[in-house]
Design a protein around this motif. Structure first.
Motif, mmCIF file in Angstrom:
data_model
loop_
_atom_site.group_PDB
_atom_site.id
_atom_site.type_symbol
_atom_site.label_atom_id
_atom_site.label_comp_id
_atom_site.label_asym_id
_atom_site.label_seq_id
_atom_site.Cartn_x
_atom_site.Cartn_y
_atom_site.Cartn_z
ATOM 1 N N TYR A 1 -33.020 24.940 -8.730
ATOM 2 C CA TYR A 1 -32.690 24.703 -10.215
ATOM 3 C C TYR A 1 -31.772 23.763 -10.147
ATOM 4 O O TYR A 1 -30.970 23.851 -9.376
ATOM 5 N N LYS A 2 -31.711 22.648 -11.123
ATOM 6 C CA LYS A 2 -30.445 21.638 -11.202
ATOM 7 C C LYS A 2 -29.256 22.084 -11.596
ATOM 8 O O LYS A 2 -28.286 21.609 -11.313
ATOM 9 N N TYR A 3 -29.245 23.295 -12.371
ATOM 10 C CA TYR A 3 -28.155 23.752 -13.098
ATOM 11 C C TYR A 3 -27.853 25.342 -12.534
ATOM 12 O O TYR A 3 -28.913 26.024 -11.894
ATOM 13 N N PRO A 4 -26.744 25.928 -12.797
ATOM 14 C CA PRO A 4 -26.463 27.380 -12.288
ATOM 15 C C PRO A 4 -27.594 28.194 -13.024
ATOM 16 O O PRO A 4 -27.786 28.017 -14.173
ATOM 17 N N PHE A 5 -27.927 29.550 -12.088
ATOM 18 C CA PHE A 5 -28.856 30.228 -12.750
ATOM 19 C C PHE A 5 -28.588 30.977 -14.145
ATOM 20 O O PHE A 5 -29.152 31.189 -14.645
ATOM 21 N N GLU A 6 -27.192 31.304 -14.178
ATOM 22 C CA GLU A 6 -26.598 31.891 -15.160
ATOM 23 C C GLU A 6 -26.935 31.013 -16.495
ATOM 24 O O GLU A 6 -27.285 31.623 -17.761
ATOM 25 N N LEU A 7 -26.892 29.773 -16.324
ATOM 26 C CA LEU A 7 -27.013 28.998 -17.437
ATOM 27 C C LEU A 7 -28.488 28.763 -17.754
ATOM 28 O O LEU A 7 -29.019 28.547 -19.273
ATOM 29 N N ILE A 8 -29.378 28.817 -16.792
ATOM 30 C CA ILE A 8 -30.800 28.912 -17.098
ATOM 31 C C ILE A 8 -31.342 30.095 -17.753
ATOM 32 O O ILE A 8 -31.827 29.919 -18.942
ATOM 33 N N MET A 9 -30.706 31.137 -17.424
ATOM 34 C CA MET A 9 -31.042 32.464 -17.946
ATOM 35 C C MET A 9 -30.642 32.327 -19.615
ATOM 36 O O MET A 9 -31.191 33.051 -20.463
ATOM 37 N N ALA A 10 -29.582 31.850 -19.960
ATOM 38 C CA ALA A 10 -28.675 31.743 -21.208
ATOM 39 C C ALA A 10 -29.766 30.798 -22.135
ATOM 40 O O ALA A 10 -29.891 31.146 -23.364
ATOM 41 N N ALA A 11 -30.171 29.844 -21.475
ATOM 42 C CA ALA A 11 -31.129 29.027 -22.417
ATOM 43 C C ALA A 11 -32.260 29.575 -22.604
ATOM 44 O O ALA A 11 -32.841 29.315 -23.702
ATOM 45 N N TYR A 12 -33.040 30.441 -21.556
ATOM 46 C CA TYR A 12 -34.313 31.147 -21.958
ATOM 47 C C TYR A 12 -34.019 31.965 -22.960
ATOM 48 O O TYR A 12 -34.934 32.253 -24.018
ATOM 49 N N GLU A 13 -32.740 32.776 -23.086
ATOM 50 C CA GLU A 13 -32.562 33.856 -24.184
ATOM 51 C C GLU A 13 -32.314 33.000 -25.571
ATOM 52 O O GLU A 13 -32.672 33.767 -26.472
ATOM 53 N N ARG A 14 -31.952 32.011 -25.575
ATOM 54 C CA ARG A 14 -31.492 31.428 -26.749
ATOM 55 C C ARG A 14 -32.922 30.503 -27.125
ATOM 56 O O ARG A 14 -33.058 30.601 -28.519
ATOM 57 N N GLY B 1 -26.873 40.515 -15.071
ATOM 58 C CA GLY B 1 -25.867 40.070 -14.098
ATOM 59 C C GLY B 1 -26.323 39.622 -12.734
ATOM 60 O O GLY B 1 -27.675 39.771 -12.377
ATOM 61 N N SER B 2 -25.595 38.869 -11.919
ATOM 62 C CA SER B 2 -26.022 38.629 -10.584
ATOM 63 C C SER B 2 -24.552 38.758 -9.704
ATOM 64 O O SER B 2 -23.531 38.552 -9.906
ATOM 65 N N ASP B 3 -24.878 39.000 -8.198
ATOM 66 C CA ASP B 3 -24.081 39.127 -7.422
ATOM 67 C C ASP B 3 -24.538 37.993 -6.236
ATOM 68 O O ASP B 3 -25.571 37.920 -5.956
ATOM 69 N N THR B 4 -23.458 37.358 -5.698
ATOM 70 C CA THR B 4 -23.689 36.236 -4.853
ATOM 71 C C THR B 4 -23.700 37.060 -3.293
ATOM 72 O O THR B 4 -22.966 37.470 -2.938
ATOM 73 N N VAL B 5 -24.936 36.634 -2.598
ATOM 74 C CA VAL B 5 -25.223 37.449 -1.375
ATOM 75 C C VAL B 5 -24.610 36.717 -0.251
ATOM 76 O O VAL B 5 -24.122 36.787 0.643
#
Length: 71
Positions: A12-25, A38-42
């Motif tokens: 993805y070109k953008y952070p994953f959290e931003l992508i998921m928020a865009a899908y939800e909106r 949520g997510s945890d950085t492994v």
């Protein structure tokens, strides 16, 4: 025995959290998109020159299981 799931790699070109928020909106009532909890950085790797930045995440989703069991 619990099977370990290995998801396909997506870039993805953008952070994953931003992508998921865009899908939800964009699709607020679509039952096919799981809710992102949520997510945890492994693991995180950044090259010295900054050209490569790889982040491995473990994501938590709220999935509508009855819809998946119908198939």
């Amino acid at each position: 025995m619990v099977q370990k799931y290995q998801s396909p790699v997506r870039v993805y070109k953008y952070p994953f959290e931003l992508i998921m928020a865009a899908y939800e909106r964009r699709f607020p009532t679509c039952p096919l998109i799981p809710m992102f909890v949520g997510s945890d950085t492994v693991n995180e790797f950044k090259s010295e020159d900054g050209a490569i930045h790889v982040i491995e995440r473990r994501c938590k989703l709220d999935v509508d299981a009855p819809r998946l069991l119908k198939k």
